[in-house]
Design an enzyme around this catalytic site. Structure first.
Site, PDB file in Angstrom:
ATOM      1  N   ASP A 168      -1.749   6.426   6.406  1.00  0.00           N
ATOM      2  CA  ASP A 168      -1.654   5.086   6.518  1.00  0.00           C
ATOM      3  C   ASP A 168      -2.591   4.833   7.631  1.00  0.00           C
ATOM      4  O   ASP A 168      -2.792   5.619   8.619  1.00  0.00           O
ATOM      5  CB  ASP A 168      -0.110   4.675   7.077  1.00  0.00           C
ATOM      6  CG  ASP A 168       0.232   2.865   6.815  1.00  0.00           C
ATOM      7  OD1 ASP A 168      -0.873   2.474   6.394  1.00  0.00           O
ATOM      8  OD2 ASP A 168       1.071   2.713   6.798  1.00  0.00           O
ATOM      9  N   ARG A 199       6.455  -8.253   1.601  1.00  0.00           N
ATOM     10  CA  ARG A 199       7.578  -7.915   2.721  1.00  0.00           C
ATOM     11  C   ARG A 199       8.062  -9.215   3.167  1.00  0.00           C
ATOM     12  O   ARG A 199       9.244  -9.246   3.635  1.00  0.00           O
ATOM     13  CB  ARG A 199       6.732  -7.182   3.697  1.00  0.00           C
ATOM     14  CG  ARG A 199       7.642  -7.001   4.969  1.00  0.00           C
ATOM     15  CD  ARG A 199       6.870  -6.026   6.072  1.00  0.00           C
ATOM     16  NE  ARG A 199       6.955  -4.758   5.469  1.00  0.00           N
ATOM     17  CZ  ARG A 199       5.851  -3.818   5.717  1.00  0.00           C
ATOM     18  NH1 ARG A 199       4.904  -4.363   6.096  1.00  0.00           N
ATOM     19  NH2 ARG A 199       5.869  -2.634   5.234  1.00  0.00           N
ATOM     20  N   THR A 242      -6.211  -1.615   7.046  1.00  0.00           N
ATOM     21  CA  THR A 242      -6.095  -3.139   6.795  1.00  0.00           C
ATOM     22  C   THR A 242      -7.671  -3.394   6.601  1.00  0.00           C
ATOM     23  O   THR A 242      -7.849  -4.723   5.951  1.00  0.00           O
ATOM     24  CB  THR A 242      -5.425  -3.611   8.147  1.00  0.00           C
ATOM     25  OG1 THR A 242      -6.367  -2.974   9.349  1.00  0.00           O
ATOM     26  CG2 THR A 242      -4.354  -3.604   8.415  1.00  0.00           C
ATOM     27  N   LYS A 261       0.656  -1.150  -0.268  1.00  0.00           N
ATOM     28  CA  LYS A 261       0.114  -0.027  -0.047  1.00  0.00           C
ATOM     29  C   LYS A 261       0.803   1.144   0.083  1.00  0.00           C
ATOM     30  O   LYS A 261       0.495   2.022  -0.702  1.00  0.00           O
ATOM     31  CB  LYS A 261      -0.891   0.009   1.254  1.00  0.00           C
ATOM     32  CG  LYS A 261      -2.003  -1.252   1.204  1.00  0.00           C
ATOM     33  CD  LYS A 261      -2.708  -1.034   2.294  1.00  0.00           C
ATOM     34  CE  LYS A 261      -2.162  -1.352   3.470  1.00  0.00           C
ATOM     35  NZ  LYS A 261      -1.783  -2.561   3.702  1.00  0.00           N
ATOM     36  N   THR A 262       1.867   1.305   0.910  1.00  0.00           N
ATOM     37  CA  THR A 262       2.796   2.637   0.980  1.00  0.00           C
ATOM     38  C   THR A 262       3.528   2.668  -0.440  1.00  0.00           C
ATOM     39  O   THR A 262       3.622   3.718  -0.989  1.00  0.00           O
ATOM     40  CB  THR A 262       3.921   2.107   2.065  1.00  0.00           C
ATOM     41  OG1 THR A 262       3.286   1.733   3.232  1.00  0.00           O
ATOM     42  CG2 THR A 262       4.672   3.712   2.259  1.00  0.00           C
TER      43      THR A 262
HETATM   44  N1  ATP Z   1       3.734  -5.369  -5.780  1.00  0.00           N
HETATM   45  C1  ATP Z   1       4.898  -5.445  -5.471  1.00  0.00           C
HETATM   46  N2  ATP Z   1       5.974  -5.623  -6.345  1.00  0.00           N
HETATM   47  C2  ATP Z   1       7.249  -5.724  -5.871  1.00  0.00           C
HETATM   48  N3  ATP Z   1       7.392  -5.329  -4.567  1.00  0.00           N
HETATM   49  C3  ATP Z   1       6.638  -5.151  -3.509  1.00  0.00           C
HETATM   50  C4  ATP Z   1       5.164  -5.206  -4.192  1.00  0.00           C
HETATM   51  N4  ATP Z   1       4.246  -4.723  -3.230  1.00  0.00           N
HETATM   52  C5  ATP Z   1       5.177  -4.677  -1.955  1.00  0.00           C
HETATM   53  N5  ATP Z   1       6.388  -4.899  -2.279  1.00  0.00           N
HETATM   54  C6  ATP Z   1       7.621  -4.759  -1.340  1.00  0.00           C
HETATM   55  O1  ATP Z   1       7.221  -5.056  -0.298  1.00  0.00           O
HETATM   56  C7  ATP Z   1       7.566  -4.102   0.863  1.00  0.00           C
HETATM   57  C8  ATP Z   1       6.403  -3.766   1.676  1.00  0.00           C
HETATM   58  O2  ATP Z   1       5.539  -2.908   1.050  1.00  0.00           O
HETATM   59  P1  ATP Z   1       4.645  -1.935   1.494  1.00  0.00           P
HETATM   60  O3  ATP Z   1       5.583  -0.991   2.736  1.00  0.00           O
HETATM   61  O4  ATP Z   1       4.452  -1.012   0.335  1.00  0.00           O
HETATM   62  O5  ATP Z   1       3.445  -2.413   2.252  1.00  0.00           O
HETATM   63  P2  ATP Z   1       2.274  -1.920   3.004  1.00  0.00           P
HETATM   64  O6  ATP Z   1       1.173  -2.728   2.445  1.00  0.00           O
HETATM   65  O7  ATP Z   1       2.352  -0.621   2.826  1.00  0.00           O
HETATM   66  O8  ATP Z   1       2.612  -2.435   4.601  1.00  0.00           O
HETATM   67  P3  ATP Z   1       2.204  -1.653   5.816  1.00  0.00           P
HETATM   68  O9  ATP Z   1       0.581  -1.641   5.796  1.00  0.00           O
HETATM   69  O10 ATP Z   1       2.899  -2.438   6.827  1.00  0.00           O
HETATM   70  O11 ATP Z   1       2.604  -0.311   5.982  1.00  0.00           O
HETATM   71  C9  ATP Z   1       8.288  -3.057  -0.075  1.00  0.00           C
HETATM   72  O12 ATP Z   1       9.602  -2.786   0.412  1.00  0.00           O
HETATM   73  C10 ATP Z   1       8.234  -3.336  -1.319  1.00  0.00           C
HETATM   74  O13 ATP Z   1       9.558  -3.411  -2.019  1.00  0.00           O
END
Ligand code: ATP
Length: 358
Positions: free
Chosen positions: A124, A232, A173, A79-80
């Protein structure tokens, strides 16, 4: 009735577990380097990617800012990353904050009033914002305006403040946790799904390339299968396997190196860790597969009730290995097979016919 696991629960001790979905300190340090920079590099999530691509292209063609975007899904699914891509694709700066960081409406007013035109505001855990801040956000999203209250009591006055158009990207979430008036103000909602193993293999190959790690296709497949559908976790397991390959093998991440390394860390071929397996083993061996009450199960594995319920169970439920029923926790036939045991012919006492049906 199968229960819908709630992803919030999976985060509680996530940072301390190799297979936890929440970011730990090391993740934060390396994730910036591994984040895809544009939609083309972003692996999987085909539907969300296509929908978002249309939203962004249309906004660019109009020369305006993009609609507000809500992204929902479990931690670690991107998401981030996606919010940063939205900003990059719009050629706009991004400001990152979170619901728990905004406890007073004044905190939000300060952020909103300092945004520049077209800026992306990533919020977030938007469901954890305070109520007054949330109400201020309604007006900001709809009219690009906030009322700043000056003074207290009967003498308080509201001073309207115009805001430049901006794009709010909210992440949660569970979209269901948002009050409908907030949810309705997003022009687009993207639901992030867990990733298929082949998608995680692509994530892993990409990360290995960026980290300068040699990895075979079989090595990637081995790690992907244990990554619980979450990029992740895949990236984190890759780093541990890389360490193992450097120290105990010739530096190449092969299928064998991956399997051995993750055995050292007690992450099995389906992504279960020590705690997950302890819960299942107790359920099968001590209680014949259940049903058994949560409190009893927790005592049997020597853990707090909350740890079993919030840390271990969501993934076991999602994997179809455990069911939460009104009479207690029940192991499914898949759980027996996963631990190398034969499921009983008859349902465990308690009439769990549904679980053992054809
Ligand atoms: N579709 C994707 N392709 C490649 N790498 C990804 C992808 N999605 C996530 N990642 C990798 O996974 C890691 C975690 O992603 P991210 O921080 O965006 O998750 P998030 O959903 O925001 O988590 P949170 O809810 O804990 O903040 C990032 O470092 C990224 O490199």
């Amino acid at each position: 009735m199968p229960q819908q696991p709630s992803w919030d629960e999976d985060t509680s001790e996530g940072g301390e577990r190799l297979v936890g979905a929440a970011a730990d300190g090391e993740d934060l340090a390396v994730e910036a380097a591994l984040r895809p920079k544009d939609l083309g590099e972003f692996v999987g999530q085909t539907r969300v990617r296509e929908q978002l691509d249309l939203v962004l292209r249309a906004a660019r063609a109009r020369g305006g800012t993009a609609d507000h975007v809500l992204l929902s899904g479990a931690p670690g699914l991107g998401k981030t990353t996606l919010s940063m891509i939205i900003a990059a694709e719009m050629g706009a700066p991004i400001r990152i904050t979170s619901g728990p960081a905004i406890q007073h409406a004044g905190d939000l007013a300060a952020i909103l009033s300092s945004l520049t035109e077209g800026e992306v505001l990533f919020l977030d855990e938007i469901h954890r914002m305070s109520r007054p801040a949330e109400e201020m956000l309604y007006m900001a999203m709809e009219d690009f305006r906030v009322d700043v209250i000056v003074g207290k009591g009967p003498g308080a006055t509201a001073i309207p403040l115009e805001l430049p158009p901006f794009t709010l990207v909210g992440a949660t979430t569970r979209a269901g946790l948002l009050p409908p008036p907030l949810r309705d103000r997003f022009g687009f909602t993207g639901h992030m799904e867990f990733y298929a193993p082949t998608e995680l293999e692509r994530v892993l190959h990409r990360s290995a390339g960026l980290l300068g790690v040699h990895m075979t296709d079989e090595g990637a497949a081995e790690i992907a299968g244990r990554s619980r559908g979450t990029p992740r976790i895949a990236n984190r397991l890759l780093r541990r396997v890389r360490d193992y390959a450097q120290v105990r093998a010739d530096g190449v991440v092969t299928q064998e190196a991956a399997a051995r390394a993750l055995a050292v860390y007690e992450v099995d071929e389906r992504g279960l860790d020590r705690l997950d397996r302890a819960v299942l083993l107790a359920l099968l061996k001590l209680f014949g597969g259940g049903p058994v009450g949560l409190a009893t199960l927790a005592v049997a594995v020597g853990e707090e009730r909350e740890t079993v319920e919030e840390v271990a169970e969501p993934f076991l439920v999602r994997e179809g290995l455990l069911a939460r029923t009104p009479r207690g926790r029940v192991a499914t036939p898949a759980a027996w097979r996963h631990l190398g045991m034969e499921p009983p012919q008859q349902p465990a006492s308690g009439g769990q016919e549904g679980l053992f049906g054809p």
